[in-house]
Design a protein around this motif. Structure first.
Motif, PDB file in Angstrom:
ATOM      1  N   ALA A  43      22.117  -8.620  -7.592  1.00 32.45           N
ATOM      2  CA  ALA A  43      20.802  -8.150  -7.139  1.00 32.45           C
ATOM      3  C   ALA A  43      20.960  -6.933  -6.217  1.00 32.45           C
ATOM      4  O   ALA A  43      20.224  -5.941  -6.328  1.00 32.45           O
ATOM      5  CB  ALA A  43      20.077  -9.276  -6.399  1.00 32.45           C
ATOM      6  N   LEU A  44      21.927  -7.004  -5.362  1.00 35.12           N
ATOM      7  CA  LEU A  44      22.114  -5.882  -4.442  1.00 35.12           C
ATOM      8  C   LEU A  44      22.585  -4.638  -5.185  1.00 35.12           C
ATOM      9  O   LEU A  44      22.196  -3.506  -4.827  1.00 35.12           O
ATOM     10  CB  LEU A  44      23.094  -6.272  -3.349  1.00 35.12           C
ATOM     11  N   SER A  45      23.395  -4.820  -6.210  1.00 31.74           N
ATOM     12  CA  SER A  45      23.797  -3.664  -7.023  1.00 31.74           C
ATOM     13  C   SER A  45      22.572  -3.018  -7.640  1.00 31.74           C
ATOM     14  O   SER A  45      22.446  -1.776  -7.683  1.00 31.74           O
ATOM     15  CB  SER A  45      24.759  -4.088  -8.128  1.00 31.74           C
ATOM     16  N   LEU A  46      21.675  -3.856  -8.125  1.00 34.19           N
ATOM     17  CA  LEU A  46      20.468  -3.320  -8.733  1.00 34.19           C
ATOM     18  C   LEU A  46      19.642  -2.555  -7.704  1.00 34.19           C
ATOM     19  O   LEU A  46      19.013  -1.535  -8.009  1.00 34.19           O
ATOM     20  CB  LEU A  46      19.654  -4.448  -9.369  1.00 34.19           C
ATOM     21  N   VAL A  47      19.618  -3.078  -6.515  1.00 37.43           N
ATOM     22  CA  VAL A  47      18.898  -2.366  -5.439  1.00 37.43           C
ATOM     23  C   VAL A  47      19.481  -0.979  -5.246  1.00 37.43           C
ATOM     24  O   VAL A  47      18.748   0.013  -5.097  1.00 37.43           O
ATOM     25  CB  VAL A  47      18.954  -3.189  -4.131  1.00 37.43           C
ATOM     26  N   VAL A  71       8.956   1.371  -2.551  1.00 37.63           N
ATOM     27  CA  VAL A  71       8.053   0.366  -1.971  1.00 37.63           C
ATOM     28  C   VAL A  71       7.843  -0.785  -2.934  1.00 37.63           C
ATOM     29  O   VAL A  71       8.004  -1.958  -2.578  1.00 37.63           O
ATOM     30  CB  VAL A  71       6.695   1.033  -1.620  1.00 37.63           C
ATOM     31  N   VAL A  72       7.470  -0.468  -4.137  1.00 36.78           N
ATOM     32  CA  VAL A  72       7.088  -1.535  -5.089  1.00 36.78           C
ATOM     33  C   VAL A  72       8.318  -2.138  -5.730  1.00 36.78           C
ATOM     34  O   VAL A  72       8.586  -3.328  -5.624  1.00 36.78           O
ATOM     35  CB  VAL A  72       6.140  -0.960  -6.180  1.00 36.78           C
ATOM     36  N   ILE A  77       9.699  -6.037  -5.787  1.00 41.64           N
ATOM     37  CA  ILE A  77      10.238  -6.749  -6.944  1.00 41.64           C
ATOM     38  C   ILE A  77      11.633  -7.279  -6.674  1.00 41.64           C
ATOM     39  O   ILE A  77      11.946  -8.452  -6.931  1.00 41.64           O
ATOM     40  CB  ILE A  77      10.203  -5.825  -8.177  1.00 41.64           C
ATOM     41  N   MET A  78      12.475  -6.453  -6.125  1.00 41.50           N
ATOM     42  CA  MET A  78      13.835  -6.940  -5.877  1.00 41.50           C
ATOM     43  C   MET A  78      13.849  -8.008  -4.813  1.00 41.50           C
ATOM     44  O   MET A  78      14.661  -8.928  -4.853  1.00 41.50           O
ATOM     45  CB  MET A  78      14.759  -5.778  -5.497  1.00 41.50           C
ATOM     46  N   MET A  79      12.931  -7.913  -3.884  1.00 41.43           N
ATOM     47  CA  MET A  79      12.869  -8.977  -2.879  1.00 41.43           C
ATOM     48  C   MET A  79      12.412 -10.278  -3.513  1.00 41.43           C
ATOM     49  O   MET A  79      12.873 -11.363  -3.152  1.00 41.43           O
ATOM     50  CB  MET A  79      11.919  -8.570  -1.740  1.00 41.43           C
TER      51      MET A  79
END
Lengths: 299, 99, 647
Positions: A43-47, A71-72, A77-79
């Protein structure tokens, strides 16, 4: 507005450098998504990828989209993804062994093939000279975007709005858990306690006590220590402290004396300071700490 | 450097996203692969908008983002529901349509 | 009396009654079968009246026919068009001419007597009404056979008598042995029917018509090879129906039926249908000498076969059955000799009908008195207790021996004479067939005398009855003895009646053609003397062995020939090996083929479908990632195509 493109359609050198750095980072992060063992790392990589994309949008004369991306997409979404990961199991990790036969090879072939084909298509296409968005963004990017959205695509906007409402309602519906047993209210609990016999509930250690340590039992209305106020583990281990001992100690301190009875050979020094309650409280605390240490040494 | 490089980068990201969908078993990571693909598409759209000099590409990317948001909401809700009943987040376990 | 639509070309009146010959027994059979148990009490009398009515009609037709001259006697009574198929037209109708009328009278007269006999013989059988229904059905079919005016209508009657024979042989079908015997008879008949069907096919193909008139006219125009083929096919049919070699194996087993059945069907009438067919087709046989030769050979072989087998049989009915086979061999031999023998064959057929029926009824009477015992080794001395039976059987015995002046003499000796007449200059044939016929007569005398003496003379060898009490052979009731007496009178006098003045030969001339003269290689007088000597000598030999000396109750081992004769000269063994076993192998392989190939294909198709489905099913793994993989690969392929084609 600074023209981001030359007349030949080439980008500025600064943008090129930005692009290459970001591209490498993003691709590495994408590989991180592909190969990370733990889901949170993925997930962090995607961020990282998304933030890189935001940079690129801004560089491409799409500042509004860049902000919206952060923002979005990244922010919301990632959050969301991370929240769900929390719910599902943060430490749930995929094993690297493949369960489906041949899937790995198909994936490699598919991925590489897709890459080759897409790059081939893209590389061969004739794009003509790039125009750049200098003219389109004359009234600033958001204004221009707004003109296009509300002017040319209002219906799409409405539909997307409805879609979002539907999504929200859908999410609530999907995650709704049906209550299988009736809710236990406060009244039900207290009624159960009355029937049970444990009327007042168990006293917490420190309540009705002169001391708030875990190993000092509380005193009941009759002045006797209540066993149930000390953890069973301590009781079993015999680490329950003596309530009377503590009470005597406290009395001594309040009287201005040392908590412990003076040991032989040690001159009972006079207590420093006045016997105001606060000071005595403080010194009592200091003395208590010493007493506690001494008591612990004794026991 | 021409704008084509951006599109190529988008293609690379897209295929990495596709491979992620094919290879990973954790449902959430698969979903993230899908998100990566959508993002790659967005990049391509923005680049094209810049190429052609009108904002249609950006508008489209905007809508894509919105729809992706809605999709993520529902998708994650589904994953949670499945996880609640099956205690597993692996896509391989959801194989009741096996013929 | 007259049904509308009947046309007749008779020169004499009353021919329109002809359809009722067949119709009355048929109607009676239908009534008896359809009313079922309700007609149990009076059914048998209706069954007796039916052939009697046909006899009455036959007599009327005869009297009317005798009123006109010989060349006007044949009549064709047509019921109307039967088949109209393209170029082929066939009328259904009856041909009333001397030959058919002879048979009609024989069948109805002997038939009525046997029906009367059956009333008493089958008295204790609860299915007596059904028996009479089947007997009437038989009479109707037989009359249809002999009065039909075309091969096709004859075939209908042919099949009808085959059916009736099957039903009656297996009348007591609760006994599996009898049921199997009925089936054997039917199947053997069926093999013969192939011949008739092929012959009809050939006739239809080359002449274009099947009625006798057209065939008689068209036969001389056909090629000799074709005529021979048709003749051989007709012979095959005749062999099946008349129990001639090689289709003779069913006759012995057919004795499983009640004795009246054996008397009527398997002695007097049905088995003679083959001879009728040959004589009716004389136009074909006269023009095909090779076919006729084969007919004669078949007749000679059957003659010898029946005689040899008859010498060793201890069952009285089976001995009589062998004798029937042998006597029909005589008739076939005579018919095969051509125009010289046709009339004699029919004459012997008529006299044989009387004395053989009488012999069978007598055997039935003996069986009735001896508690259904058929083994002659347990008879002996019955002549003293059953007088009427004794004398009637004696009359039949002397007739079949060919003793002067009984009827057999007048019918068998002309056959022996004609056998000795050289044809087409082939004297050796005359010697062969003549000697076979002559010696056959001697053997016939031996075994028939053996039968007579074992049964009626000598010491009593009676065993106890089934319930343990002693045998009391008593004379049969009147309903049984009167027909026997009438038949005995026929056995005695009919031959002389028919022979005197060549009455019978002249009577049949319109059908068989003029009777040629021929001189036998041995003069006729010496022949008669020789045959009488042979006959009396054989009878005396039988007297010494079976009336005077002790008849062993347990059959002695005997010579190889005797053992073979007891087993019907291994006919069943041969049939089994040649036909039954290969047939069963064929059917089994066909069944196997059906199961393996046909069923295998059908279920194989189903299995293949399932297997293909199973294979195709494996695509549906249920795993999202597999589906995603498929999609990805599909996209790659499509895009590659676009890429390649677009460049």
């Amino acid at each position: 507005m600074i023209a981001s493109l030359t007349s030949a359609g080439q980008t500025t050198t600064g943008e090129a450098i930005l692009f290459w750095i970001l591209a490498i980072v993003m691709v590495l992060a994408a590989f991180g998504l592909l190969f990370a063992r733990k889901a949170v790392h993925a997930a962090l990589s995607l961020v990282v990828v998304m933030i890189g994309l935001a940079f690129m949008y801004v560089a491409q004369d799409a500042p509004f989209l860049g902000v919206v991306q952060v923002v979005v997409y990244t922010g919301a979404i990632m959050m969301l993804f991370l929240f769900v990961l929390m719910l599902v199991g943060v430490d749930a990790s995929d094993s690297l062994t493949e369960t489906l036969r041949g899937q790995r090879w198909i994936a490699v072939v598919g991925g590489l093939g897709l890459l080759v084909v897409l790059v081939g298509v893209v590389g061969r296409a004739h794009y003509g000279a790039a125009t750049g968005l200098t003219d389109a963004n004359a009234d600033s990017n958001p204004v221009a975007l707004a003109r296009v959205v509300f002017g040319d695509y209002p219906f799409a906007l409405e539909v997307v709005g409805a879609l979002l409402i539907t999504a929200a309602v859908g999410a609530i519906t999907l995650t709704h858990r049906r209550r299988l047993s009736p809710r236990v209210t406060q009244r039900d609990r207290s009624e159960a306690r009355v029937l049970d016999g444990t009327i007042a509930g168990k006293p917490v250690p420190g309540v009705y006590a002169r001391h708030n340590a875990m190993d000092v039992p509380a005193l009941g209305p009759d002045g006797q220590p209540i066993d149930a106020s000390v953890s069973r583990v301590l009781r079993v281990r015999g680490q329950e402290a003596d309530a009377e001992e503590y009470a005597a100690r406290i009395d001594r301190v309040l009287a201005g004396d040392w908590a412990n009875a003076p040991a032989t050979g040690v001159e009972a020094a006079a207590l420093p300071g006045a016997s105001s309650i606060e000071e005595s409280g403080q010194t009592a605390e200091i003395a208590d700490e010493g007493a506690v240490a001494a008591a612990k040494e004794q026991s | 450097m021409t704008l084509t490089h951006y599109v190529v980068l988008a293609a690379i990201l897209f295929s990495i996203g596709a491979t992620t969908v094919l290879v990973r078993r954790n449902a959430i990571i698969v979903f993230m692969g899908v998100e990566l693909m959508l993002n790659a598409t967005n990049l391509a759209l923005v680049t094209f908008s810049r190429m052609h000099g009108n904002l249609t590409g950006q508008v489209l990317a905007f809508f894509v983002m919105t729809v992706a948001a809605a999709e993520v909401v529902i998708g994650l809700a589904i994953i949670i529901s499945i996880f609640r009943t099956r205690r597993s987040a692996s896509v391989d376990d959801v194989n009741l349509l096996k013929g | 009396m007259l049904i509308t639509g009947i046309t007749t070309d008779a020169a004499w009146s009353g021919s329109a009654l002809a359809p009722w010959l067949v119709g009355i027994p048929l109607l009676s059979a239908a009534v008896l079968l359809l009313t079922g148990r309700k007609s149990d009490r009076w059914g048998h009398w209706l069954g007796v009246l039916a052939p009697l009515a046909s006899l009455a009609i036959g007599v009327v037709l005869l009297l009317n026919m005798l009123g006109v001259s010989a060349d006007q006697r044949s009549a064709n009574v047509s019921l109307g068009q039967w088949i109209n198929a393209g170029a082929f037209r066939l009328d259904a109708g009856f041909r009333i001419d001397p030959l058919s009328l002879t048979f009609v009278l024989l069948v109805t007269f002997v038939g009525t007597l046997i029906h009367v006999y059956s009333v008493a013989y089958m008295e204790h059988d609860k299915d007596r009404r059904r028996f009479f229904a089947y007997m009437n059905l038989f009479v109707a079919a037989m009359l249809l056979l002999v009065t039909a005016n075309s091969y096709l209508l004859l075939f209908v009657g042919w099949e009808g008598v085959g059916l009736a024979s099957y039903l009656l042989i297996g009348f007591w079908n609760h006994n599996p042995v009898y049921a199997v015997a009925a089936k054997k008879a039917f199947v053997a008949n069926r093999v013969g029917d192939i011949g008739l069907i092929v012959a009809m096919g050939l006739l239809f193909t080359h002449i274009g018509a099947l009625d006798f008139a057209s065939v008689d006219a068209g036969a001389p125009k056909l090629s000799p090879g074709l005529l021979t083929a048709i003749g051989l096919m007709l012979l095959l049919a005749a062999c099946g129906k008349s129990a001639q070699f090689p289709l003779q194996s069913w006759l012995g087993d057919a004795m499983a039926g009640p004795t009246p059945v054996s008397a009527l069907i398997h002695a007097a009438t049905m088995v003679t249908a083959g001879v009728y067919l040959v004589v009716r087709s004389n136009a074909i046989f006269t023009a095909a000498p090779d076919a006729r030769l084969v007919v004669t050979i078949v007749g000679a072989i059957s003659l010898a076969f029946g005689a040899i087998v008859g010498c060793a049989k201890d069952d009285i009915k089976k001995a009589l059955a062998a004798s029937t086979m042998s006597q029909i061999g005589y008739m076939m031999l005579a018919a095969g000799l051509g125009p010289i023998g046709y009339a004699f064959a029919i004459m012997h057929l008529v006299t044989h009908g009387f004395f053989k029926a009488g012999l069978f009824l007598g055997a039935g009477s003996v069986m009735h008195g001896m508690d259904d015992q058929t083994d002659m080794r347990f008879y002996g001395g019955i002549g003293r207790t059953m007088k009427i039976t004794y004398f009637t059987v004696m009359a039949g015995w002397l007739a079949i021996l060919g003793m002067f002046p009984f009827s057999g003499f007048f019918s068998k000796d002309p056959i022996i004479e004609s056998a000795f007449v050289p044809q087409d200059g082939q004297t050796w044939r005359a010697w062969v067939f003549g000697l076979v016929a002559l010696i056959g007569a001697g053997v016939t005398s031996f075994y028939m005398s053996r039968l007579f003496f074992m049964t009626f003379e000598g010491k009593r060898r009676w065993t106890t009855k089934a319930d343990g009490s002693h045998q009391h052979p008593h004379e049969a009731p009147a309903l049984m003895t009167v027909p026997m007496i009438i038949l005995a009178i026929g056995s005695v006098g009919l031959g002389a009646f028919l022979a005197i003045g060549d009455r019978f030969t002249t009577w049949l001339e319109p059908v068989t053609g003029p009777h040629p003269e021929g001189s036998p290689v041995i003069p006729a007088g010496i022949l008669i003397a020789l045959s009488l000597v042979l006959v009396i000598g054989a009878a005396a030999f039988a007297w010494s062995r079976y009336a005077v000396s002790e008849v062993p109750v347990i059959p002695p081992v005997g010579t190889l020939v005797t053992q073979a004769a007891r087993k019907d000269l291994y006919q069943d063994v041969v049939n089994d090996a040649a036909l039954v076993v290969p047939g069963q192998m064929l059917t089994r392989s066909l069944v196997y083929g059906d199961r393996a190939v046909v069923d295998g294909t059908v279920s194989g198709v189903a299995k293949t479908t399932l297997r293909v489905g199973d294979l195709a099913r494996k695509v549906q793994t249920g795993h999202v990632r597999s589906y995603a993989a498929t999609m990805t690969l599909g996209v790659v392929v499509l895009a590659a195509v676009v890429l390649i084609l677009g460049s």
